[in-house]
Scaffold this motif. Structure first.
Motif, PDB file in Angstrom:
ATOM      1  N   ARG A  12       0.742  -1.245  -0.193  1.00 47.72           N
ATOM      2  CA  ARG A  12      -0.362  -0.464  -0.323  1.00 47.72           C
ATOM      3  C   ARG A  12       1.141   1.618  -0.229  1.00 47.72           C
ATOM      4  O   ARG A  12       0.348   1.942  -0.329  1.00 47.72           O
ATOM      5  N   PHE A  13       2.374   1.088   0.283  1.00 46.01           N
ATOM      6  CA  PHE A  13       2.849   2.135   0.687  1.00 46.01           C
ATOM      7  C   PHE A  13       4.379   2.163   0.390  1.00 46.01           C
ATOM      8  O   PHE A  13       5.067   0.913   0.665  1.00 46.01           O
ATOM      9  N   HIS A 123       2.198   6.517  -1.177  1.00 45.38           N
ATOM     10  CA  HIS A 123       0.751   5.882  -1.593  1.00 45.38           C
ATOM     11  C   HIS A 123       1.579   5.353  -2.408  1.00 45.38           C
ATOM     12  O   HIS A 123       2.508   5.824  -2.784  1.00 45.38           O
ATOM     13  N   ASP A 128      -6.366   1.194  -3.517  1.00 44.74           N
ATOM     14  CA  ASP A 128      -7.014   1.151  -2.293  1.00 44.74           C
ATOM     15  C   ASP A 128      -8.196   2.058  -2.497  1.00 44.74           C
ATOM     16  O   ASP A 128      -8.589   3.223  -1.823  1.00 44.74           O
TER      17      ASP A 128
END
Length: 149
Positions: A12-13, A123, A128
């Motif tokens: 996600r990051f 990000h 997402d």
């Protein structure tokens, strides 16, 4: 650690090393100092740039000692100031042009500039986006800028 200072990747990051730069400045001069910073550093953060935070006004105090440009004072004086806060994916000597720009634009002889080693998260693009908590997946809140409604 790569050229972009990425130290860890998750689905996600990513995490990046850099420096958190905090500058205390009289409120009336804050815009000029921020523009000077932006002239030498885009203040990027993932898909965004010009990312900065300015606090509400607080009180900075100091006492001029003999030898300073201003007359020495017996007690501390107070000035209403804000604090500009930014992150740059740089450290050490790589910060020289940014610090030089701050000194040039700041009204003080000795600006209060703090350089704090830090990490930030950015990000991974496209992840997402269907999250119901994202502002674009909800009725627009008052804080959402008009350009993004």
């Amino acid at each position: 650690m790569g050229e972009d200072n990425t130290v860890t990747a998750a689905s996600r990051f990513t995490l990046q090393q850099g420096t958190r730069v905090l500058v205390q400045v009289p409120q009336q001069a804050a815009g000029r100092v921020l523009m000077a910073m932006l002239a030498v550093e885009p203040l990027g953060w993932g898909d965004y740039d010009q990312v900065a935070f300015t606090t509400c006004a607080g009180v900075q105090q100091f006492r001029s000692r003999p030898g300073a440009r201003n007359a020495a004072t017996e007690v501390a004086v107070e000035v209403a100031c804000v604090e500009l806060q930014v992150f740059v994916a740089k450290s050490g000597a790589a910060l020289q042009s940014l610090i030089t720009a701050i000194y040039h634009a700041h009204p003080y002889e000795e600006p209060v500039i703090q350089l704090i080693p830090a990490q930030r998260s950015c990000h991974v693009r496209g992840m997402d986006e269907d999250n119901p908590n994202r502002f674009w997946n909800q009725k627009s809140a008052d804080w959402v800028p008009a350009a993004h409604r």
